[in-house]
Design an enzyme around this catalytic site. Structure first.
Site: not given
Length: 331
Positions: A247, A295, A276, A164, A297, A166
């Protein structure tokens, strides 16, 4: 067709960011609010406190906190559930639809930060940056000749799983490294788009077998849950590395820990985890061939204001009965 203005007149309303934020972060958000709105966030992760807080809220915003049916039931006045980011796997979409809630996100807003972070994690792992930092922080000035080999990214085969916004941004950034880039997604791109990006479609099996670097950028779905298990890892080269910025649940963590201990692959870098915050006894945290981050990024000071303004513009539209841009709606 006339364009939708960035902001529209609205009667305002109460916004609750359901993630527990630091006071400074709450003030940064309040400074960007459209006129007439108020914004609050819970001080702790206490569920009872959060349910009380959302009781009179018209708008709910969540970054990483799970928004389940119970939380939605505690917010009977809510009109909009907005993701602060892109992935909505932490939302109970069935419960939201049953309530008639509008669900939105800031599609593509984190593409550049996450793509850059993917390269950063890869370099930290392959060039032993994290290991060298850890040694020197303890006062040890020595090489890492006995550790993993220091490897370059340039000229490697990079497999992008999930293509997608990213994944495509990552492909553009990788052009300077001279990588052979394989990608996988549900439907291949048209040939002219592949040529422009310098990429080649490949089935997941081929990517696992041929890539030196496999990076994950897929949403969390029933189809992708546990997709990278021990069998998948055994298909990879023993000199290959896995990078997960998608994920946590896309990777079976216990299988990855086993593969890393047994040197099935060279190493891994993880920004996301099955649970998480991840518990301190997660076996991945104690391995010397892993680079881990909590987490982060998508977090970038450069994109904070434009992303928040876009999110608040959607809130203002719903408050005024205006449509949200189609690209931001979650169907």
């Amino acid at each position: 067709m006339p364009s939708v203005p960035e902001y529209v007149p609205s009667p305002g309303g109460k916004i609750v960011v359901v993630d527990a934020l630091a006071p400074a972060s709450v003030e940064r958000l309040r400074a960007l609010l459209p006129p007439g709105f108020t914004l609050v966030s819970p001080a702790t992760r206490d569920v009872a406190e959060l349910h009380t807080l959302v009781g009179d809220a018209e708008f709910l915003i969540s970054g990483q906190l799970a928004v389940d049916a119970a939380l939605l039931a505690a917010a009977p006045k809510a009109k909009l559930l907005h993701k602060w980011g892109v992935g909505v796997d932490n939302f109970d979409l069935d419960a939201a639809r049953a309530r008639g809630l509008t669900v939105a996100r800031t599609t593509g807003s984190n593409a550049v930060p996450v793509a850059e972070f993917t390269i950063a994690l890869t370099l930290a792992l392959l060039r032993n940056l994290a290991a060298g930092h850890a040694l020197l922080s303890k006062g040890e000035w020595r090489g890492l000749s006995g550790a993993r080999p220091s490897l370059t990214v340039s000229g490697k085969t990079w497999g992008i799983v999930g293509f997608g916004a990213i994944g495509q941004t990552l492909a553009r950034l990788l052009k300077g490294f001279g990588c052979r880039i394989l990608y996988n997604k549900t439907r291949p791109l048209p040939p002219e788009e592949e040529a422009a990006l310098g990429v080649t479609y490949a089935p997941l099996e081929q990517i696992l077998t041929e890539a030196d670097i496999v990076s994950l950028h897929t949403p969390m779905t029933a189809q992708t849950k546990g997709m990278i298990d021990l069998a998948a890892l055994r298909r990879m080269k023993p000199t290959a590395v896995l990078i997960n910025v998608a994920r946590g649940g896309v990777v079976a963590e216990s299988d990855l820990a086993q593969a890393l201990r047994e040197k099935v692959i060279l190493g891994a870098a993880m920004d996301v985890f099955e649970t998480e915050p991840t518990p301190s006894d997660n076996p991945l945290l104690g391995l010397d061939n892993v680079v881990v981050t909590p987490h982060i990024a998508a977090l970038s000071g450069d994109t904070f204001e434009p992303t928040v303004r876009r999110m608040f513009a959607n809130v203002a539209r719903v408050a005024a009965g205006q449509p949200i841009p189609e690209g931001d709606l979650v169907r």
